[in-house]
Design a protein around this motif. Structure first.
Motif, PDB file in Angstrom:
ATOM      1  N   ARG A 117       0.809  -1.217   0.000  1.00 57.86           N
ATOM      2  CA  ARG A 117       0.000   0.000   0.000  1.00 57.86           C
ATOM      3  C   ARG A 117       0.844   1.270   0.000  1.00 57.86           C
ATOM      4  O   ARG A 117       0.299   2.363  -0.133  1.00 57.86           O
ATOM      5  CB  ARG A 117      -0.924   0.005   1.223  1.00 57.86           C
ATOM      6  CG  ARG A 117      -1.928  -1.139   1.259  1.00 57.86           C
ATOM      7  CD  ARG A 117      -2.739  -1.157   2.528  1.00 57.86           C
ATOM      8  NE  ARG A 117      -3.520   0.057   2.681  1.00 57.86           N
ATOM      9  CZ  ARG A 117      -3.411   0.891   3.712  1.00 57.86           C
ATOM     10  NH1 ARG A 117      -2.545   0.643   4.670  1.00 57.86           N
ATOM     11  NH2 ARG A 117      -4.161   1.966   3.790  1.00 57.86           N
ATOM     12  N   GLU A 119       3.020   2.763  -2.070  1.00 61.72           N
ATOM     13  CA  GLU A 119       3.028   3.612  -3.255  1.00 61.72           C
ATOM     14  C   GLU A 119       1.733   4.406  -3.361  1.00 61.72           C
ATOM     15  O   GLU A 119       1.751   5.607  -3.663  1.00 61.72           O
ATOM     16  CB  GLU A 119       3.250   2.776  -4.515  1.00 61.72           C
ATOM     17  CG  GLU A 119       3.351   3.609  -5.783  1.00 61.72           C
ATOM     18  CD  GLU A 119       3.670   2.761  -7.012  1.00 61.72           C
ATOM     19  OE1 GLU A 119       3.454   3.260  -8.129  1.00 61.72           O
ATOM     20  OE2 GLU A 119       4.114   1.597  -6.847  1.00 61.72           O
ATOM     21  N   ARG A 120       0.612   3.745  -3.096  1.00 59.22           N
ATOM     22  CA  ARG A 120      -0.684   4.446  -3.174  1.00 59.22           C
ATOM     23  C   ARG A 120      -0.781   5.525  -2.095  1.00 59.22           C
ATOM     24  O   ARG A 120      -1.258   6.638  -2.355  1.00 59.22           O
ATOM     25  CB  ARG A 120      -1.819   3.441  -3.008  1.00 59.22           C
ATOM     26  CG  ARG A 120      -3.203   4.060  -3.096  1.00 59.22           C
ATOM     27  CD  ARG A 120      -4.290   3.000  -3.146  1.00 59.22           C
ATOM     28  NE  ARG A 120      -4.281   2.147  -1.976  1.00 59.22           N
ATOM     29  CZ  ARG A 120      -4.853   2.481  -0.813  1.00 59.22           C
ATOM     30  NH1 ARG A 120      -5.459   3.669  -0.673  1.00 59.22           N
ATOM     31  NH2 ARG A 120      -4.825   1.651   0.201  1.00 59.22           N
ATOM     32  N   ILE A 121      -0.322   5.213  -0.886  1.00 54.10           N
ATOM     33  CA  ILE A 121      -0.370   6.190   0.207  1.00 54.10           C
ATOM     34  C   ILE A 121       0.515   7.389  -0.099  1.00 54.10           C
ATOM     35  O   ILE A 121       0.111   8.546   0.069  1.00 54.10           O
ATOM     36  CB  ILE A 121       0.056   5.524   1.530  1.00 54.10           C
ATOM     37  CG1 ILE A 121      -0.972   4.469   1.958  1.00 54.10           C
ATOM     38  CG2 ILE A 121       0.224   6.568   2.626  1.00 54.10           C
ATOM     39  CD1 ILE A 121      -0.532   3.625   3.131  1.00 54.10           C
ATOM     40  N   ASN A 123       1.543   8.545  -2.998  1.00 53.10           N
ATOM     41  CA  ASN A 123       0.984   9.359  -4.086  1.00 53.10           C
ATOM     42  C   ASN A 123      -0.218  10.181  -3.624  1.00 53.10           C
ATOM     43  O   ASN A 123      -0.463  11.274  -4.135  1.00 53.10           O
ATOM     44  CB  ASN A 123       0.601   8.470  -5.267  1.00 53.10           C
ATOM     45  CG  ASN A 123       1.808   7.936  -6.006  1.00 53.10           C
ATOM     46  OD1 ASN A 123       2.892   8.508  -5.925  1.00 53.10           O
ATOM     47  ND2 ASN A 123       1.631   6.839  -6.722  1.00 53.10           N
ATOM     48  N   ALA A 124      -0.968   9.640  -2.655  1.00 52.48           N
ATOM     49  CA  ALA A 124      -2.113  10.389  -2.130  1.00 52.48           C
ATOM     50  C   ALA A 124      -1.670  11.527  -1.214  1.00 52.48           C
ATOM     51  O   ALA A 124      -2.212  12.637  -1.261  1.00 52.48           O
ATOM     52  CB  ALA A 124      -3.046   9.441  -1.378  1.00 52.48           C
ATOM     53  N   GLU A 131       5.430  10.486  -6.831  1.00 50.42           N
ATOM     54  CA  GLU A 131       5.795   9.522  -7.869  1.00 50.42           C
ATOM     55  C   GLU A 131       7.290   9.510  -8.148  1.00 50.42           C
ATOM     56  O   GLU A 131       7.826   8.547  -8.668  1.00 50.42           O
ATOM     57  CB  GLU A 131       5.035   9.868  -9.151  1.00 50.42           C
ATOM     58  CG  GLU A 131       5.261   8.890 -10.295  1.00 50.42           C
ATOM     59  CD  GLU A 131       4.457   9.240 -11.528  1.00 50.42           C
ATOM     60  OE1 GLU A 131       4.634   8.552 -12.553  1.00 50.42           O
ATOM     61  OE2 GLU A 131       3.645  10.186 -11.467  1.00 50.42           O
TER      62      GLU A 131
END
Length: 217
Positions: A117, A119-121, A123-124, A131
């Motif tokens: 998780r 990478e998603r966190i 980027n958010a 990125e």
């Protein structure tokens, strides 16, 4: 505290040597001749050699850690209490980093653990640059390690400890002790250090990218 002066600084050396808790070493020609024959070109190699040298002298302390001049340990309780809770069979303990956001030095962003998780966190939380930089950090995501003293064949590196050629595993996470990294205190401070880091430090091209390169198909 073991302090290694990479360059002569007589004023600082005099003050530090007068402190009963400081042991100061000037890294002059004689020092490097004793350790390895001549002064290593890379500062990372000099740090590793000096940290290992300090470990060999640390008979009057229970733990030793290599901390940079822009890193600070932050905790609500004494560091010794965290280390006292480490089980006796565990040989290393780690403090995870948090990175200064700039300004007055009171705000830091915390480490986001690796996992599916992250990478998603990242980027958010950091939509404009997450990125491009690993974990949202301009500096390292790797912890600094405390090493029990009195062991044989130990080499201290910047982020890990080795026994012979094998890295010491089974470390203890010090979840309530943080390594506050003042990597970029201001835009001007970061700019001043950028060229050195790009050529010789933490932004070198030979280090791993934030994301693995995609294979050509």
């Amino acid at each position: 505290m073991f302090i290694y002066l990479d360059e002569p600084n007589p004023a600082a050396q005099s003050v530090l040597e007068n402190h009963p808790k400081c042991r100061v070493t000037l890294c002059d020609t004689a020092h490097w001749k004793m350790l390895i024959g001549k002064r290593p070109v890379k500062h990372q190699s000099r740090q590793t050699l000096n940290a290992t040298h300090a470990y060999g002298r640390a008979g009057d302390v229970d733990w030793l850690a290599h901390i940079d001049v822009d890193e600070f340990l932050v905790s609500d309780s004494p560091v010794a209490e965290h280390l006292a809770d480490v089980p006796p069979q565990v040989e290393t303990a780690r403090a995870r980093p948090m990175e200064m956001l700039g300004g007055d030095g009171t705000a830091f962003k915390r480490f986001i653990p690796n996992g599916p998780r992250r990478e998603r966190i990242v980027n958010a939380v950091y939509p404009t640059f997450g990125e491009y930089i690993k974990g949202g950090f301009l500096s390292h995501l790797v912890s600094k390690v405390f090493v029990r003293t009195g062991m044989e064949g130990i080499t201290i590196r910047i982020h890990n400890a080795f026994r012979g050629s094998e890295m010491i595993e089974g470390t203890q996470e010090l979840s309530e002790l943080r390594l506050a990294h003042a990597h970029a205190k201001s835009w001007e401070d970061w700019q001043a250090a950028y060229r050195f880091r790009l050529e010789k430090g933490s932004y070198r091209a030979d280090l791993g990218p934030a994301k693995p390169a995609c294979a050509a198909g």
